[in-house]
Scaffold this motif. Structure first.
Motif, PDB file in Angstrom:
ATOM      1  N   ARG A   1       0.827  -1.212   0.000  1.00 33.32           N
ATOM      2  CA  ARG A   1       0.000   0.000   0.000  1.00 33.32           C
ATOM      3  C   ARG A   1       0.857   1.255   0.000  1.00 33.32           C
ATOM      4  NH1 ARG A   1      -3.241  -3.019   3.785  1.00 33.32           N
ATOM      5  NH2 ARG A   1      -2.242  -1.912   5.523  1.00 33.32           N
ATOM      6  N   GLU A   2       1.896   1.266   0.810  1.00 32.07           N
ATOM      7  CA  GLU A   2       2.757   2.444   0.887  1.00 32.07           C
ATOM      8  C   GLU A   2       3.425   2.726  -0.458  1.00 32.07           C
ATOM      9  OE1 GLU A   2       3.568   4.674   3.314  1.00 32.07           O
ATOM     10  OE2 GLU A   2       2.048   3.891   4.667  1.00 32.07           O
ATOM     11  N   ALA A   3       3.917   1.680  -1.114  1.00 32.82           N
ATOM     12  CA  ALA A   3       4.572   1.861  -2.406  1.00 32.82           C
ATOM     13  C   ALA A   3       3.574   2.339  -3.457  1.00 32.82           C
ATOM     14  CB  ALA A   3       5.239   0.558  -2.841  1.00 32.82           C
ATOM     15  N   LEU A   4       2.377   1.749  -3.463  1.00 31.92           N
ATOM     16  CA  LEU A   4       1.369   2.142  -4.445  1.00 31.92           C
ATOM     17  C   LEU A   4       0.852   3.553  -4.173  1.00 31.92           C
ATOM     18  CD1 LEU A   4      -0.547  -1.216  -4.854  1.00 31.92           C
ATOM     19  CD2 LEU A   4       0.467   0.112  -6.719  1.00 31.92           C
ATOM     20  N   PHE A   5       0.764   3.933  -2.924  1.00 30.36           N
ATOM     21  CA  PHE A   5       0.343   5.298  -2.590  1.00 30.36           C
ATOM     22  C   PHE A   5       1.243   6.311  -3.290  1.00 30.36           C
ATOM     23  CE2 PHE A   5       0.757   9.140  -0.076  1.00 30.36           C
ATOM     24  CZ  PHE A   5      -0.550   9.477   0.230  1.00 30.36           C
ATOM     25  N   ASP A   6       2.545   6.133  -3.172  1.00 28.19           N
ATOM     26  CA  ASP A   6       3.483   7.074  -3.797  1.00 28.19           C
ATOM     27  C   ASP A   6       3.324   7.084  -5.312  1.00 28.19           C
ATOM     28  OD1 ASP A   6       4.505   7.750  -1.324  1.00 28.19           O
ATOM     29  OD2 ASP A   6       6.160   6.322  -1.425  1.00 28.19           O
ATOM     30  N   ARG A   7       3.111   5.901  -5.906  1.00 24.01           N
ATOM     31  CA  ARG A   7       2.988   5.826  -7.365  1.00 24.01           C
ATOM     32  C   ARG A   7       1.669   6.431  -7.838  1.00 24.01           C
ATOM     33  NH1 ARG A   7       4.033  -0.372  -7.780  1.00 24.01           N
ATOM     34  NH2 ARG A   7       3.334  -0.117  -9.936  1.00 24.01           N
ATOM     35  N   ILE A   8       0.613   6.250  -7.066  1.00 23.88           N
ATOM     36  CA  ILE A   8      -0.677   6.847  -7.430  1.00 23.88           C
ATOM     37  C   ILE A   8      -0.585   8.367  -7.389  1.00 23.88           C
ATOM     38  CG2 ILE A   8      -3.075   7.138  -6.689  1.00 23.88           C
ATOM     39  CD1 ILE A   8      -2.844   4.205  -5.568  1.00 23.88           C
ATOM     40  N   VAL A   9      -0.056   8.895  -6.293  1.00 23.51           N
ATOM     41  CA  VAL A   9       0.020  10.347  -6.125  1.00 23.51           C
ATOM     42  C   VAL A   9       0.891  10.987  -7.199  1.00 23.51           C
ATOM     43  CG1 VAL A   9       0.852  12.171  -4.586  1.00 23.51           C
ATOM     44  CG2 VAL A   9      -0.477  10.261  -3.663  1.00 23.51           C
ATOM     45  N   SER A  10       1.968  10.300  -7.599  1.00 21.59           N
ATOM     46  CA  SER A  10       2.890  10.881  -8.578  1.00 21.59           C
ATOM     47  C   SER A  10       2.411  10.740 -10.019  1.00 21.59           C
ATOM     48  CB  SER A  10       4.278  10.241  -8.432  1.00 21.59           C
ATOM     49  OG  SER A  10       4.230   8.863  -8.748  1.00 21.59           O
ATOM     50  N   SER A  11       1.510   9.790 -10.295  1.00 20.92           N
ATOM     51  CA  SER A  11       1.124   9.529 -11.686  1.00 20.92           C
ATOM     52  C   SER A  11      -0.304   9.934 -12.027  1.00 20.92           C
ATOM     53  CB  SER A  11       1.299   8.042 -12.012  1.00 20.92           C
ATOM     54  OG  SER A  11       0.384   7.245 -11.266  1.00 20.92           O
ATOM     55  N   ALA A  12      -1.165  10.081 -11.044  1.00 21.26           N
ATOM     56  CA  ALA A  12      -2.580  10.352 -11.314  1.00 21.26           C
ATOM     57  C   ALA A  12      -2.794  11.778 -11.819  1.00 21.26           C
ATOM     58  CB  ALA A  12      -3.409  10.112 -10.055  1.00 21.26           C
ATOM     59  N   ILE A  13      -3.870  11.962 -12.561  1.00 18.20           N
ATOM     60  CA  ILE A  13      -4.271  13.295 -13.011  1.00 18.20           C
ATOM     61  C   ILE A  13      -4.728  14.130 -11.827  1.00 18.20           C
ATOM     62  CG2 ILE A  13      -5.999  14.541 -14.370  1.00 18.20           C
ATOM     63  CD1 ILE A  13      -5.898  12.191 -16.366  1.00 18.20           C
TER      64      ILE A  13
END
Length: 223
Positions: free
Chosen positions: A76-88
């Protein structure tokens, strides 16, 4: 004679993974941007209910998105960072324990999702909500998806963001109120948490006094 073992997967072994098909169909209907919405914290005895709204970039969807409950802490922690950095767009909102007591947990959860959708940096044309209810007052069309965090990658992303943010908030509460161990159980009704409540009473503005066991007669409130 022994029956041959089937090499076909059993139905209960099939794990449904979220995809982008709901969003793709909406885009074909001219409904874009599409936001996924979900909440974390409906069940605990303490802390806020936290919601997130996420508009994914179709060209940059992180691998591994899933219902946050099926992921480990590190995932979850890793995906959180990737979501925040890549999402519109990503937005979060919460309703505190007092708000939950005032309006009940279902209405508070829907209100948190509404606030998150309204806080997005882009205005969605469609908001997908996990569950059976569409939050009232959305800034766009809304649709409810049962088990949406296992069907829609946008909702799965929102479930991860909401879960990580709430866990971090409860870890902060644990550092302030060390006798309750909020950083371990995040306010859920574990044996440790219930024992701490029996010993120290509920914490004002943090415990949900409309939930059992408080409404059944707990009197002492720690300020």
């Amino acid at each position: 004679m022994a029956r041959p073992r089937s090499d076909s997967p059993l139905l209960f072994e099939i794990v449904e993974k979220p995809d982008f098909s709901v969003e793709t169909r909406a885009m074909a209907q001219g409904l874009w941007p599409v936001a996924g919405m979900d909440e974390a914290g409906r069940g605990p005895l303490a802390g806020p209910v936290v919601a997130a709204a996420v508009v994914l970039d179709p060209a940059r969807i992180p691998d591994g998105l899933d219902d946050s409950k099926r992921l480990t802490f590190d995932q979850r922690e890793a995906l959180f960072d990737r979501i925040v950095s890549s999402a519109i767009g990503v937005a979060m909102a919460s309703v505190c324990a007092e708000g939950i007591d005032d309006m009940n947990i279902l209405r508070a959860s829907l209100e948190a999702m509404r606030r998150a959708a309204c806080g997005l940096p882009v205005r969605p044309k469609l908001a997908l909500a996990d569950g059976r209810d569409v939050p009232p007052g959305l800034p766009c069309e809304g649709r409810a998806l049962v088990k949406g965090d296992q069907r829609s990658q946008s909702i799965a992303a929102a479930s991860i963001v909401a879960k990580v943010m709430r866990d971090r908030m409860m870890a902060g509460c644990g550092r302030l109120h060390v006798q309750y161990g909020f950083e371990v159980h995040m306010g859920y009704a574990t044996v440790r948490h219930r024992t701490a409540i029996d010993l120290h009473g509920p914490v004002a503005r943090l415990h949900r006094t409309s939930f059992a066991p408080f409404r059944l007669g707990a009197e002492r409130v720690e300020e």
